[in-house]
Design a protein around this motif. Structure first.
Motif, PDB file in Angstrom:
ATOM      1  N   UNK A  36       8.366   1.281   8.575  1.00  0.00           N
ATOM      2  CA  UNK A  36       8.909   1.042   7.241  1.00  0.00           C
ATOM      3  C   UNK A  36       8.000   1.636   6.171  1.00  0.00           C
ATOM      4  N   UNK A  37       6.694   1.469   6.322  1.00  0.00           N
ATOM      5  CA  UNK A  37       5.743   1.989   5.336  1.00  0.00           C
ATOM      6  C   UNK A  37       5.841   3.503   5.211  1.00  0.00           C
ATOM      7  N   UNK A  38       5.928   4.186   6.357  1.00  0.00           N
ATOM      8  CA  UNK A  38       5.989   5.652   6.332  1.00  0.00           C
ATOM      9  C   UNK A  38       7.374   6.165   5.958  1.00  0.00           C
ATOM     10  N   UNK A  39       8.397   5.348   6.164  1.00  0.00           N
ATOM     11  CA  UNK A  39       9.730   5.743   5.702  1.00  0.00           C
ATOM     12  C   UNK A  39       9.776   5.702   4.179  1.00  0.00           C
ATOM     13  N   UNK A  40       9.086   4.726   3.587  1.00  0.00           N
ATOM     14  CA  UNK A  40       9.017   4.627   2.129  1.00  0.00           C
ATOM     15  C   UNK A  40       8.232   5.793   1.562  1.00  0.00           C
ATOM     16  N   UNK A  41       7.042   6.050   2.124  1.00  0.00           N
ATOM     17  CA  UNK A  41       6.185   7.148   1.671  1.00  0.00           C
ATOM     18  C   UNK A  41       5.554   7.828   2.875  1.00  0.00           C
ATOM     19  N   UNK A  96      -1.933   2.367   7.474  1.00  0.00           N
ATOM     20  CA  UNK A  96      -2.227   2.757   8.860  1.00  0.00           C
ATOM     21  C   UNK A  96      -3.474   2.054   9.374  1.00  0.00           C
ATOM     22  N   UNK A  97      -4.529   2.018   8.550  1.00  0.00           N
ATOM     23  CA  UNK A  97      -5.758   1.348   8.956  1.00  0.00           C
ATOM     24  C   UNK A  97      -5.539  -0.131   9.216  1.00  0.00           C
ATOM     25  N   UNK A  98      -4.699  -0.754   8.401  1.00  0.00           N
ATOM     26  CA  UNK A  98      -4.400  -2.170   8.569  1.00  0.00           C
ATOM     27  C   UNK A  98      -3.703  -2.434   9.901  1.00  0.00           C
ATOM     28  N   UNK A  99      -2.740  -1.597  10.245  1.00  0.00           N
ATOM     29  CA  UNK A  99      -2.001  -1.766  11.497  1.00  0.00           C
ATOM     30  C   UNK A  99      -2.911  -1.541  12.702  1.00  0.00           C
ATOM     31  N   UNK A 118       0.826  -1.202   0.000  1.00  0.00           N
ATOM     32  CA  UNK A 118       0.000   0.000   0.000  1.00  0.00           C
ATOM     33  C   UNK A 118       0.860   1.252   0.000  1.00  0.00           C
ATOM     34  N   UNK A 119       1.968   1.221   0.762  1.00  0.00           N
ATOM     35  CA  UNK A 119       2.866   2.365   0.817  1.00  0.00           C
ATOM     36  C   UNK A 119       3.512   2.627  -0.537  1.00  0.00           C
ATOM     37  N   UNK A 120       3.956   1.566  -1.194  1.00  0.00           N
ATOM     38  CA  UNK A 120       4.579   1.706  -2.518  1.00  0.00           C
ATOM     39  C   UNK A 120       3.579   2.252  -3.534  1.00  0.00           C
ATOM     40  N   UNK A 121       2.298   1.917  -3.322  1.00  0.00           N
ATOM     41  CA  UNK A 121       1.259   2.388  -4.238  1.00  0.00           C
ATOM     42  C   UNK A 121       0.729   3.769  -3.847  1.00  0.00           C
ATOM     43  N   UNK A 122       1.276   4.343  -2.760  1.00  0.00           N
ATOM     44  CA  UNK A 122       0.832   5.658  -2.318  1.00  0.00           C
ATOM     45  C   UNK A 122      -0.473   5.643  -1.559  1.00  0.00           C
ATOM     46  N   UNK A 123      -0.904   4.463  -1.112  1.00  0.00           N
ATOM     47  CA  UNK A 123      -2.171   4.339  -0.369  1.00  0.00           C
ATOM     48  C   UNK A 123      -1.879   4.067   1.098  1.00  0.00           C
TER      49      UNK A 123
END
Length: 304
Positions: free
Chosen positions: A246-251, A68-71, A58-63
């Motif tokens: 990691x997700x937020x570090x990517x995007x 966040x909702x998943x976590x 989701x992060x790589x796709x910009x979503x």
């Protein structure tokens, strides 16, 4: 086809969890460390693989809203449903180390997350703070594992090859089963006209937490309550500190106000369960209460 995906996914989850718990238990005996340590590390990280895959994708796709909702949804499901149903199956005795160190760490991680998102975004600097917290927790757990060898641990007759096969095959079945279950449930929900937002907050979060649920229930049935409760707390720490970091570090992400509310709810639930766990046992009444609270939370999400 959606129903077939669901059935196949659940079968893989059940079989995989049984293999995975067998391998993890044998690994604990082989290393001479407690099942709790294995539950907090090997089992927790393994069962969080679906969350990692979904959130990073989701992060790589910009979503990042999905990430966040998943976590948040997964962590609430772990505390209220996974721990709740496990306690209904058999009262869970909470280890003192888990209570004083890891559960408190999970509470602090959630509090830190709330502090980071209160301004409406998570920057790369914020993500770095989360990742550093994960490294710190891992270092403490590794040090504890080295100093907590159990002298009375029975010798393990299972070969290293069999242990590795059980862990790898079980984890693979868990990940594939979780994906199939999520796919089947999502398609069914769309056919019934459920919105994408509700699907993300409920079905995706629940689906990616199915490995934790099945693994903890199987572990409880086998009498390995240390793995069951360690899996819950370890997964929650891994989700907040590593996966979200990691997700937020990517995007870097912009955070909606509703996500702040959900994080505050997660903080309240984590604190409340910590108070309950200070009794050193989560009994069946607690388990029923936790499960009902999750039903109420889900209904609130639908209304919201």
């Amino acid at each position: 086809m959606s129903i077939l995906y669901l059935i196949l996914g659940f079968l893989l989850l059940i079989w995989g969890a049984d293999r995975f718990v067998s391998g993890a238990t044998a690994l604990a005996q082989k290393w001479g460390v407690s099942n709790l340590i294995i539950g907090l590390t090997v089992v927790a990280f393994g069962t969080s693989a679906p969350e990692l895959a979904v959130s990073v994708s989701a992060s790589l796709a910009g979503a990042n809203e999905i990430a966040l909702g998943n976590v948040l949804g997964s962590n609430l499901f772990n505390l209220l449903v996974v721990a709740g149903l496990s306690a209904i199956m058999a009262p869970l005795v909470v280890d003192k180390t888990l209570l004083c160190r890891d559960w408190v760490a999970s509470l602090l991680a959630t509090l830190a997350l709330l502090g980071l998102i209160i301004d409406g975004r998570i920057s790369r600097g914020d993500a770095t703070v989360l990742l550093l917290g994960f490294v710190t927790i891992m270092a403490l757990q590794i040090r504890n594992a080295k100093t907590s060898h159990q002298e009375d641990t029975p010798p393990c007759s299972t070969s290293n090859r069999t242990i590795a096969q059980n862990i790898v095959s079980g984890l693979s079945a868990i990940v594939i089963g979780g994906q199939l279950s999520v796919h089947g449930a999502t398609e069914l929900a769309r056919q019934f006209g459920v919105s994408e937002t509700v699907i993300g907050l409920t079905i995706v979060a629940i689906g990616t937490s199915l490995p934790e649920l099945v693994t903890s229930l199987v572990a409880t049935k086998r009498g390995e309550t240390g793995i069951a409760i360690g899996n819950v707390i370890g997964s929650n720490l891994f989700n907040v500190l590593f996966i979200l970091g990691l997700s937020c570090f990517i995007t870097p992400m912009t955070v909606a106000v509703t996500a702040v509310y959900d994080t505050a709810i997660l903080l309240v639930v984590t604190t409340g369960m910590l108070m309950l766990a200070k009794q050193r046992k989560l009994n069946r009444l607690c388990g029923c209460t936790l499960a009902l609270l999750y039903v109420g939370y889900t209904l609130w999400l639908l209304v919201r």
